[in-house]
Design an enzyme around this catalytic site. Structure first.
Site, PDB file in Angstrom:
ATOM      1  CE  LYS A 252      -3.908  -2.387   2.060  1.00 23.57           C
ATOM      2  NZ  LYS A 252      -4.831  -2.664   3.169  1.00 23.57           N
TER       3      LYS A 252
ATOM      4  CD  GLN B  57      -3.833  -4.249   6.310  1.00 21.19           C
ATOM      5  OE1 GLN B  57      -3.885  -3.200   5.661  1.00 21.19           O
ATOM      6  NE2 GLN B  57      -4.255  -5.391   5.806  1.00 21.19           N
TER       7      GLN B  57
ATOM      8  CG  ASP C  59      -9.765   0.435   4.597  1.00 17.51           C
ATOM      9  OD1 ASP C  59      -9.535  -0.131   3.511  1.00 17.51           O
ATOM     10  OD2 ASP C  59      -9.100   0.243   5.635  1.00 17.51           O
TER      11      ASP C  59
HETATM   12  N1  GUN Z   1      -7.370  -6.449   5.828  1.00 17.31           N
HETATM   13  C1  GUN Z   1      -7.680  -7.181   4.739  1.00 17.31           C
HETATM   14  N2  GUN Z   1      -8.202  -6.399   3.777  1.00 17.31           N
HETATM   15  C2  GUN Z   1      -8.218  -5.143   4.261  1.00 17.31           C
HETATM   16  C3  GUN Z   1      -8.643  -3.896   3.729  1.00 17.31           C
HETATM   17  O1  GUN Z   1      -9.133  -3.772   2.598  1.00 17.31           O
HETATM   18  N3  GUN Z   1      -8.475  -2.823   4.555  1.00 17.31           N
HETATM   19  C4  GUN Z   1      -7.969  -2.926   5.807  1.00 17.31           C
HETATM   20  N4  GUN Z   1      -7.876  -1.819   6.542  1.00 17.31           N
HETATM   21  N5  GUN Z   1      -7.579  -4.071   6.329  1.00 17.31           N
HETATM   22  C5  GUN Z   1      -7.699  -5.169   5.560  1.00 17.31           C
END
Ligand code: GUN
Length: 285
Positions: free
Chosen positions: A53, A97, A120
């Site tokens: 990311k 996350q 998100d």
């Molecule tokens: N963990 C797995 N997929 C995601 C996501 O799209 N966003 C976040 N914040 N955590 C995750």
């Protein structure tokens, strides 16, 4: 007949290239889009995702930083950091996350992120907006899947769609997006009594259940569009999706591979959401 493969890696690259000029325009106005990713604990998969990311942002000229905490950190420390970032004008997107360690109240943490920085799309305000058909931030994975439908020329209106999985991250927002696009949507899960009954009627199957090769060719209607959101690690170390790709390849009309399918699109749409957040703040949107 062999299914057409929807190449998420190529589409992700194409979109990321197209984002660069938007980033440049914002940066020239003193509004370089900035994303902060908060990682709590040492989960190996999360560490890989977070790195991708941050690097995805940097590669197209955005600002990005990772803030890491030991798994034992108390929730208040993280909430205090989120409050700081909410007030920081250089930061347009904040992502925590998931999953968080057990002692965290995940909902409380997600609700602490300012809705206009919630790239998100997990804040209740953004979930509500999506449910009402006026999305502000669309959760990245289902947003990426919608872009793949667009790329594959898949018309969703009036189609039968089955989503396997009911998570807040993928299954539920995916179902809402399909509903908003005019599909007739059934949401199944790993315990659905007769899954094949549902999937074999579907024009579109989205598998987001977290079980390797769960969807087999006999469950699919010939010509259906099969989207594989799963990323599972097999005992031999190889990655595989929730769909038995080889088995479905000669049944489906279109299919996404793993790796190189939905995965690269998720991060791409995170970049898109962060740029959008910065554009809104700059009054461009
Ligand atoms: N963990 C797995 N997929 C995601 C996501 O799209 N966003 C976040 N914040 N955590 C995750």
């Amino acid at each position: 007949m062999t299914a057409q493969i929807i190449d998420g890696k190529a589409l992700a690259e194409e979109l990321r290239q197209s984002f660069k000029s938007r980033v440049d325009t914002l940066t020239a106005q003193g509004q370089q889009p900035g994303l902060v990713v908060i990682l709590v604990g040492e989960d190996a998969a999360s560490q890989v995702y977070v790195k991708s990311k941050v690097n995805g942002c940097l590669a197209i000229g955005m600002h990005s930083e990772k803030i890491t905490y030991d798994a034992a950190v108390d929730q208040e420390t993280v909430l205090k950091k989120i409050a700081e970032l909410n007030a920081d004008p250089a930061i347009h997107g904040i992502l925590v996350q998931l999953p968080l360690p057990k002692h965290f109240d995940e909902e409380k943490v997600l609700e602490a992120i300012a809705a206009d920085k919630d790239v998100d799309g997990f804040h209740a305000e953004n979930v509500g907006a999506l449910a009402q058909g006026n999305p502000r931030f669309i959760p990245c994975t289902p947003y990426g899947v919608m872009k793949m439908f667009e790329k594959g020329g898949v018309d969703l209106n009036g189609k039968e769609a089955v989503v396997i999985g009911r998570s807040n991250i993928v299954g539920k927002p995916m179902a809402l997006l399909l509903i908003n696009a005019g599909a007739t949507v059934t949401v199944c899960n790993s315990r659905t009594r007769d899954l094949k009954f549902h999937t074999s009627r579907a024009d579109i199957v989205v598998a987001a259940v977290g079980k390797p090769k769960f969807v087999t060719g006999d469950m699919i209607k010939p010509g259906a569009v099969v989207i594989d959101v799963g990323i599972n690690r097999l005992p031999d170390g190889k990655l595989c999706g929730d769909v038995d790709f080889a088995d479905c390849l000669n049944v489906a009309g279109q299919i996404t591979p793993v790796p190189g399918g939905v995965g690269p699109m998720t991060i791409t749409m995170l970049l898109a959401n962060t740029i959008e957040a910065a554009e809104r703040k700059a009054g461009i949107r």
